[in-house]
Design a protein around this motif. Structure first.
Motif, PDB file in Angstrom:
ATOM      1  N   ILE A   7     -25.708 -27.297  -4.645  1.00 26.18           N
ATOM      2  CA  ILE A   7     -25.113 -28.618  -4.445  1.00 26.18           C
ATOM      3  C   ILE A   7     -23.727 -28.670  -5.077  1.00 26.18           C
ATOM      4  CG2 ILE A   7     -25.297 -31.072  -5.045  1.00 26.18           C
ATOM      5  CD1 ILE A   7     -28.350 -30.764  -4.826  1.00 26.18           C
ATOM      6  N   GLY A   8     -23.611 -28.082  -6.261  1.00 29.72           N
ATOM      7  CA  GLY A   8     -22.316 -28.050  -6.942  1.00 29.72           C
ATOM      8  C   GLY A   8     -21.265 -27.302  -6.144  1.00 29.72           C
ATOM      9  N   VAL A   9     -21.657 -26.186  -5.539  1.00 31.86           N
ATOM     10  CA  VAL A   9     -20.735 -25.409  -4.714  1.00 31.86           C
ATOM     11  C   VAL A   9     -20.323 -26.212  -3.488  1.00 31.86           C
ATOM     12  CG1 VAL A   9     -20.525 -23.363  -3.242  1.00 31.86           C
ATOM     13  CG2 VAL A   9     -21.590 -23.167  -5.490  1.00 31.86           C
ATOM     14  N   TYR A  10     -21.300 -26.857  -2.847  1.00 32.26           N
ATOM     15  CA  TYR A  10     -21.016 -27.677  -1.659  1.00 32.26           C
ATOM     16  C   TYR A  10     -20.016 -28.784  -1.991  1.00 32.26           C
ATOM     17  CZ  TYR A  10     -21.692 -31.288   1.888  1.00 32.26           C
ATOM     18  OH  TYR A  10     -21.468 -32.243   2.841  1.00 32.26           O
ATOM     19  N   LEU A  11     -20.239 -29.482  -3.094  1.00 34.63           N
ATOM     20  CA  LEU A  11     -19.351 -30.581  -3.460  1.00 34.63           C
ATOM     21  C   LEU A  11     -17.957 -30.078  -3.843  1.00 34.63           C
ATOM     22  CD1 LEU A  11     -21.744 -32.911  -5.508  1.00 34.63           C
ATOM     23  CD2 LEU A  11     -20.979 -33.169  -3.146  1.00 34.63           C
ATOM     24  N   PHE A  12     -17.897 -28.906  -4.434  1.00 35.19           N
ATOM     25  CA  PHE A  12     -16.604 -28.314  -4.786  1.00 35.19           C
ATOM     26  C   PHE A  12     -15.800 -28.011  -3.522  1.00 35.19           C
ATOM     27  CE2 PHE A  12     -14.018 -24.459  -5.592  1.00 35.19           C
ATOM     28  CZ  PHE A  12     -13.173 -24.972  -6.567  1.00 35.19           C
ATOM     29  N   TYR A 107     -25.745 -40.052   0.721  1.00 34.86           N
ATOM     30  CA  TYR A 107     -24.985 -38.883   1.159  1.00 34.86           C
ATOM     31  C   TYR A 107     -24.282 -38.275  -0.054  1.00 34.86           C
ATOM     32  CZ  TYR A 107     -25.800 -40.456   5.921  1.00 34.86           C
ATOM     33  OH  TYR A 107     -26.407 -40.839   7.109  1.00 34.86           O
ATOM     34  N   GLY A 108     -24.695 -37.065  -0.422  1.00 35.98           N
ATOM     35  CA  GLY A 108     -24.185 -36.418  -1.616  1.00 35.98           C
ATOM     36  C   GLY A 108     -22.683 -36.247  -1.638  1.00 35.98           C
ATOM     37  N   PHE A 109     -22.051 -36.089  -0.458  1.00 37.35           N
ATOM     38  CA  PHE A 109     -20.606 -35.840  -0.420  1.00 37.35           C
ATOM     39  C   PHE A 109     -19.806 -36.996  -1.011  1.00 37.35           C
ATOM     40  CE2 PHE A 109     -21.362 -37.730   3.825  1.00 37.35           C
ATOM     41  CZ  PHE A 109     -20.440 -38.758   3.811  1.00 37.35           C
ATOM     42  N   LEU A 110     -20.394 -38.197  -1.042  1.00 42.13           N
ATOM     43  CA  LEU A 110     -19.686 -39.343  -1.603  1.00 42.13           C
ATOM     44  C   LEU A 110     -19.343 -39.138  -3.076  1.00 42.13           C
ATOM     45  CD1 LEU A 110     -21.698 -42.265   0.045  1.00 42.13           C
ATOM     46  CD2 LEU A 110     -19.333 -41.638   0.538  1.00 42.13           C
ATOM     47  N   ALA A 111     -20.126 -38.311  -3.747  1.00 39.74           N
ATOM     48  CA  ALA A 111     -19.880 -38.043  -5.168  1.00 39.74           C
ATOM     49  C   ALA A 111     -18.533 -37.351  -5.381  1.00 39.74           C
ATOM     50  CB  ALA A 111     -21.004 -37.190  -5.748  1.00 39.74           C
ATOM     51  N   ALA A 112     -18.050 -36.649  -4.350  1.00 37.80           N
ATOM     52  CA  ALA A 112     -16.790 -35.904  -4.469  1.00 37.80           C
ATOM     53  C   ALA A 112     -15.598 -36.673  -3.930  1.00 37.80           C
ATOM     54  CB  ALA A 112     -16.930 -34.566  -3.729  1.00 37.80           C
ATOM     55  N   MET A 113     -15.808 -37.914  -3.523  1.00 42.27           N
ATOM     56  CA  MET A 113     -14.732 -38.680  -2.889  1.00 42.27           C
ATOM     57  C   MET A 113     -14.043 -39.638  -3.861  1.00 42.27           C
ATOM     58  SD  MET A 113     -16.097 -39.483   0.943  1.00 42.27           S
ATOM     59  CE  MET A 113     -14.448 -39.913   1.444  1.00 42.27           C
TER      60      MET A 113
END
Length: 391
Positions: A7-12, A107-113
């Motif tokens: 998950i960390g790699v995906y968000l990075f 949606y996990g991607f929101l954490a990186a926005m």
């Protein structure tokens, strides 16, 4: 641990791609990120009524129905964003450059926005009410790592507005998403509009009966349980279909509607001809609700919409204590649910045979949980979105 690393790699990677588009001009367009179609479809239909020139993007994880596809105008792009890398990058671009983003799930991607000041993210969620806990109120959060809980908090903090159908649901979001009063959007739930449209109900009922002519003249029972971790095969279903068949085969039919994640290879039609039907793959549950005379469920959100139709419900909670301790239920669950509680199939059969349901309780339940859902929810929400786009 391995899952958290992935998950960390995906968000990075997401953050890198997102940063490439961050300085692009925000456009007057709406991007839908869809896991569940119903709310989005009702909102989309109303948006094109109010402003046919609106630029909209539909980002979907799975297939969208033919009915939804037919609604899409030439100014709308539909992208299966998990299909390949190109689609995924295109999806990130649209999310990065839209003035309004509509989401219906976690949606996990929101954490990186990092949204710009003039951008708004609206959470329309996929349930009209809640009997089980979720978000921060979910007891499974205690099993998550600190890193995971921080990520969840970052995701929830990105919901600028959260659509509700009642003050009861708003209170749940205060706990589940750590939401503030100013985050709540009291427009009602878009897909509930269907249950106030007598013409549409008649059309959908006729459609189901045309597809399944054997339903005509029968009383219909539908079993629609919530998803349970570890229960991935319909053969493990606790409802005794054999018992139901012996008790009700002459006057009734049994429809089985399990969660989409459950393996539904079981062909009940072959074992119990003209009585049991496995309709778990039927996409529009609302169609099935309008032909259903008795709903058997548990901790699902279906009762909140079914209550609008003012029909009997039975709550089959064979694993009540376990579910309450492991997953979590809202306080006073047994007092809140608008129907008899059963712990086994024998009790369900007896309740149906006695047909002694408290209809006033069902009406009060609907009044409490569908306060703002009055048949005009899509219109109000679309009006808010159009106004927001044009600001």
């Amino acid at each position: 641990m391995a899952r958290e690393i992935l998950i960390g790699v995906y968000l990075f990677v997401f953050k890198i791609i997102y940063s490439l588009f961050y300085f692009c001009v925000v456009q007057k367009k709406i991007t839908f990120v869809i896991s569940f179609e119903e709310n989005n479809r009702f909102l989309y239909r109303e948006l094109i009524k109010q402003d046919p020139s609106m630029d909209m993007i539909i980002l979907h994880k799975g297939k969208i129905t033919k009915g939804f596809q037919k609604l899409l105008t030439q100014k709308t792009k539909a992208i299966h964003f998990t299909k390949n890398v190109k689609n995924w990058i295109t999806a990130v671009y649209h999310i990065s450059t839209s003035k309004v983003i509509i989401v219906d799930n976690y949606y996990g991607f929101l954490a990186a926005m990092r949204f710009k000041e003039n951008v708004e993210c609206i959470q329309i969620w996929h349930a009209a009410g809640a009997l089980k806990t979720f978000g921060f109120a979910d007891k499974s959060t205690l099993k998550r790592s600190k890193r995971a809980n921080k990520r969840f908090k970052r995701v929830y903090s990105k919901f600028h507005r959260i659509v509700v159908g009642s003050e009861k649901m708003a209170e749940i979001y205060f706990d589940a998403f750590d939401a503030a009063p100013e985050n709540i959007l009291r427009t009602g739930i878009p897909r509930t509009d269907f249950f106030f449209n007598k013409k549409k109900i008649a059309e959908r009922r006729a459609k189901v009966l045309k597809k399944y002519p054997s339903f005509e003249g029968k009383k219909i029972i539908m079993y629609a349980p919530t998803f349970r971790d570890g229960l991935m095969n319909a053969d493990q279903m606790p409802l005794d279909v054999e018992k139901m068949y012996m008790e009700f085969k002459d006057e009734y039919l049994l429809l089985i509607k399990t969660h989409p994640s459950v393996d539904n290879c079981n062909r009940y039609e072959e074992q119990y001809p003209e009585f049991a039907y496995n309709l778990s793959s039927y996409r529009r549950v609302n169609d099935l609700l309008v032909v259903t005379d008795y709903l058997i469920t548990d901790y699902s959100s279906i009762p909140f919409e079914y209550a609008i139709l003012q029909k009997p419900m039975i709550f089959f909670v064979y694993d009540y204590e376990q579910y309450k301790s492991e997953r979590g239920l809202i306080p006073n669950y047994k007092k809140i649910v608008p129907g008899p509680i059963a712990y086994n199939t024998e009790q369900i059969a007896k309740i149906i045979q006695e047909n002694n349901f408290n209809m006033d309780q069902i009406r009060e339940f609907s009044k409490d949980w569908n306060t703002y859902s009055d048949g005009h929810s899509s219109k109000r929400l679309a009006g808010y979105v159009v106004q927001r786009i044009n600001q």
